[in-house]
Design a protein around this motif. Sequence first.
Motif, PDB file in Angstrom:
ATOM      1  N   UNK A 102      27.573  -9.550  -1.543  1.00  0.00           N
ATOM      2  CA  UNK A 102      27.822  -8.368  -0.706  1.00  0.00           C
ATOM      3  C   UNK A 102      27.486  -7.095  -1.488  1.00  0.00           C
ATOM      4  N   UNK A 103      27.874  -7.058  -2.764  1.00  0.00           N
ATOM      5  CA  UNK A 103      27.546  -5.913  -3.607  1.00  0.00           C
ATOM      6  C   UNK A 103      26.047  -5.720  -3.740  1.00  0.00           C
ATOM      7  N   UNK A 104      25.323  -6.834  -3.886  1.00  0.00           N
ATOM      8  CA  UNK A 104      23.865  -6.762  -3.992  1.00  0.00           C
ATOM      9  C   UNK A 104      23.222  -6.247  -2.725  1.00  0.00           C
ATOM     10  N   UNK A 105      23.726  -6.697  -1.579  1.00  0.00           N
ATOM     11  CA  UNK A 105      23.191  -6.249  -0.288  1.00  0.00           C
ATOM     12  C   UNK A 105      23.406  -4.746  -0.097  1.00  0.00           C
ATOM     13  N   UNK A 106      24.561  -4.268  -0.576  1.00  0.00           N
ATOM     14  CA  UNK A 106      24.902  -2.853  -0.397  1.00  0.00           C
ATOM     15  C   UNK A 106      24.303  -1.954  -1.472  1.00  0.00           C
ATOM     16  N   UNK A 107      23.686  -2.530  -2.496  1.00  0.00           N
ATOM     17  CA  UNK A 107      23.257  -1.732  -3.647  1.00  0.00           C
ATOM     18  C   UNK A 107      22.009  -0.882  -3.378  1.00  0.00           C
ATOM     19  N   UNK A 108      20.905  -1.531  -3.092  1.00  0.00           N
ATOM     20  CA  UNK A 108      19.618  -0.832  -3.132  1.00  0.00           C
ATOM     21  C   UNK A 108      19.321  -0.069  -1.841  1.00  0.00           C
ATOM     22  N   UNK A 109      18.965   1.194  -1.993  1.00  0.00           N
ATOM     23  CA  UNK A 109      18.448   1.992  -0.882  1.00  0.00           C
ATOM     24  C   UNK A 109      17.134   1.383  -0.425  1.00  0.00           C
ATOM     25  N   UNK A 110      16.845   1.463   0.873  1.00  0.00           N
ATOM     26  CA  UNK A 110      15.563   0.971   1.368  1.00  0.00           C
ATOM     27  C   UNK A 110      14.457   1.897   0.889  1.00  0.00           C
ATOM     28  N   UNK A 111      13.674   1.404  -0.072  1.00  0.00           N
ATOM     29  CA  UNK A 111      12.571   2.201  -0.605  1.00  0.00           C
ATOM     30  C   UNK A 111      11.544   2.513   0.469  1.00  0.00           C
ATOM     31  N   UNK A 112      11.239   1.514   1.295  1.00  0.00           N
ATOM     32  CA  UNK A 112      10.183   1.694   2.306  1.00  0.00           C
ATOM     33  C   UNK A 112      10.606   2.700   3.376  1.00  0.00           C
ATOM     34  N   UNK A 113      11.834   2.569   3.886  1.00  0.00           N
ATOM     35  CA  UNK A 113      12.316   3.491   4.928  1.00  0.00           C
ATOM     36  C   UNK A 113      12.398   4.912   4.372  1.00  0.00           C
ATOM     37  N   UNK A 114      12.977   5.051   3.176  1.00  0.00           N
ATOM     38  CA  UNK A 114      13.155   6.375   2.582  1.00  0.00           C
ATOM     39  C   UNK A 114      11.816   7.032   2.276  1.00  0.00           C
ATOM     40  N   UNK A 115      10.906   6.268   1.677  1.00  0.00           N
ATOM     41  CA  UNK A 115       9.599   6.835   1.347  1.00  0.00           C
ATOM     42  C   UNK A 115       8.824   7.225   2.604  1.00  0.00           C
ATOM     43  N   UNK A 116       8.923   6.389   3.641  1.00  0.00           N
ATOM     44  CA  UNK A 116       8.229   6.688   4.894  1.00  0.00           C
ATOM     45  C   UNK A 116       8.789   7.952   5.537  1.00  0.00           C
ATOM     46  N   UNK A 124       0.822  -1.208   0.000  1.00  0.00           N
ATOM     47  CA  UNK A 124       0.000   0.000   0.000  1.00  0.00           C
ATOM     48  C   UNK A 124       0.858   1.262   0.000  1.00  0.00           C
ATOM     49  N   UNK A 125       2.038   1.199   0.631  1.00  0.00           N
ATOM     50  CA  UNK A 125       2.941   2.344   0.605  1.00  0.00           C
ATOM     51  C   UNK A 125       3.317   2.683  -0.833  1.00  0.00           C
ATOM     52  N   UNK A 126       3.683   1.670  -1.605  1.00  0.00           N
ATOM     53  CA  UNK A 126       4.120   1.923  -2.974  1.00  0.00           C
ATOM     54  C   UNK A 126       2.954   2.109  -3.936  1.00  0.00           C
ATOM     55  N   UNK A 180      -1.997   1.709   9.341  1.00  0.00           N
ATOM     56  CA  UNK A 180      -2.142   0.636  10.320  1.00  0.00           C
ATOM     57  C   UNK A 180      -1.166  -0.507  10.053  1.00  0.00           C
ATOM     58  N   UNK A 181      -0.972  -0.843   8.771  1.00  0.00           N
ATOM     59  CA  UNK A 181      -0.194  -2.022   8.399  1.00  0.00           C
ATOM     60  C   UNK A 181       1.300  -1.768   8.242  1.00  0.00           C
ATOM     61  N   UNK A 182       1.685  -0.558   7.825  1.00  0.00           N
ATOM     62  CA  UNK A 182       3.082  -0.307   7.479  1.00  0.00           C
ATOM     63  C   UNK A 182       4.064  -0.539   8.638  1.00  0.00           C
ATOM     64  N   UNK A 183       3.755  -0.132   9.873  1.00  0.00           N
ATOM     65  CA  UNK A 183       4.705  -0.404  10.964  1.00  0.00           C
ATOM     66  C   UNK A 183       5.050  -1.877  11.127  1.00  0.00           C
ATOM     67  N   UNK A 184       4.111  -2.761  10.760  1.00  0.00           N
ATOM     68  CA  UNK A 184       4.381  -4.195  10.904  1.00  0.00           C
ATOM     69  C   UNK A 184       5.490  -4.649   9.958  1.00  0.00           C
ATOM     70  N   UNK A 185       5.667  -3.934   8.830  1.00  0.00           N
ATOM     71  CA  UNK A 185       6.756  -4.299   7.926  1.00  0.00           C
ATOM     72  C   UNK A 185       8.109  -4.107   8.607  1.00  0.00           C
ATOM     73  N   UNK A 186       8.279  -2.997   9.299  1.00  0.00           N
ATOM     74  CA  UNK A 186       9.555  -2.706   9.938  1.00  0.00           C
ATOM     75  C   UNK A 186       9.799  -3.633  11.127  1.00  0.00           C
ATOM     76  N   UNK A 187       8.734  -4.009  11.819  1.00  0.00           N
ATOM     77  CA  UNK A 187       8.871  -4.992  12.901  1.00  0.00           C
ATOM     78  C   UNK A 187       9.297  -6.339  12.329  1.00  0.00           C
ATOM     79  N   UNK A 188       8.642  -6.748  11.246  1.00  0.00           N
ATOM     80  CA  UNK A 188       8.986  -8.017  10.610  1.00  0.00           C
ATOM     81  C   UNK A 188      10.422  -7.987  10.079  1.00  0.00           C
ATOM     82  N   UNK A 189      10.805  -6.847   9.509  1.00  0.00           N
ATOM     83  CA  UNK A 189      12.172  -6.667   9.030  1.00  0.00           C
ATOM     84  C   UNK A 189      13.168  -6.888  10.161  1.00  0.00           C
ATOM     85  N   UNK A 190      12.858  -6.361  11.340  1.00  0.00           N
ATOM     86  CA  UNK A 190      13.712  -6.546  12.504  1.00  0.00           C
ATOM     87  C   UNK A 190      13.853  -8.011  12.905  1.00  0.00           C
ATOM     88  N   UNK A 191      12.769  -8.788  12.760  1.00  0.00           N
ATOM     89  CA  UNK A 191      12.816 -10.204  13.147  1.00  0.00           C
ATOM     90  C   UNK A 191      13.692 -11.028  12.209  1.00  0.00           C
TER      91      UNK A 191
END
Length: 392
Positions: free
Chosen positions: A116-130, A63-65, A268-279
Amino acid sequence: MHTDFPELLGAGLVLLFIFYLGFLSIKIKIPNVILYILLGIILADALTDNELLHFASEIGIVLLFFLLGLEFNVKRLGGIAKKIWPSGLLDVALSLGVTTVIALLFNLDLFSSFLVGGIAYATSSSITAKLLDDRGRMANSETEFILGILIFEDLVAPIVVAILFGVSSGESFTSLSFFILIGKIIGMTLIAIILGKTLFKNFETFLDKIMDEDFKTALLIGIALSYGGLALYLGLSEVLGAFLAGMMLAEIGKIDKIEQTVLPVRDLMLPTFFIYFGTTIELGDGIPMAGLLVSVLVWSVIAKLLVGLVGGPIYGLSKRASLRAGLSLCARGEFSVVIASVASGALKAFSGLYILIAAFVGMILFEQAPKLTTRIYGKPVKKKKNLRVPGD
């Protein structure tokens, strides 16, 4: 006696935690995203493989995107695409290419280095957009450039993921597989454009006829989830599919009618993404490959700064806006997590620690971007309103 912990109780407690941490973030002036990720790390054992949390997080990010896509009709997106590709390729070369070389210099094999290059490549779209939304920076001159880079990365990152998954599974990733993947991306984009110009051409009139808000919510969220799900079915990112779904509906006259319906569910739903990301972050014991970790972290920030400082002026931004853009692109997140899932052993622990630190550093730099820019370039001269944003 029934001793299993009910998922309904768990869901209720997570929502209460979200309320408390959101309130706390206002008091202590720390982005709530950071607190949500920390909560996920703390509750990782209790929430590991929690399907309910995972499903809610998927809805939140879709829904964010979807709402982001609403801001970009075909004409506007075309204008951005013409200007963003040089900066996008620069981003690939610096963030993916140079990082891979750095990992090779630390004696990692080619596959691990590319990982390692792949992990370092993409900016977090969700964090940045939020953060753009939360900090009221959606109308800033650099925001279109930032979103353009995020979209470019969202197109490249699925290709990186597909290559890594193909190689790690033992299957040969041929040039044919690569072109099939590109074809899927182009196909979904063309379908979205065609549907936007035909089926959804008079969608605003149709929405006005729906008097029941519940039915309208089901329709709009159904469209977002369906196209996001179709992208997943085709082996692409649900983020890309959701953005294209929003773009389909962006042709209507007043997108605020859609936003008013979808926003409450997203919030309502978006914070759960960041919690899940943490897990999903597995820190392991100690600091694995400390030298490589420090090197990649430092270069990650430098690379994104260069994307802003060099790519911004190419896009048409001022030096001030270009610096703000570079400082705002440093957080890593969801794609890094997906790519890190291919890793194992010490490399997996390395990946988790990198993502955690890079997410935090990136959010801090985002928060400080306006102040740092003012410190370097001085206070901006006030200008008249109705400034044209690049790409309009």
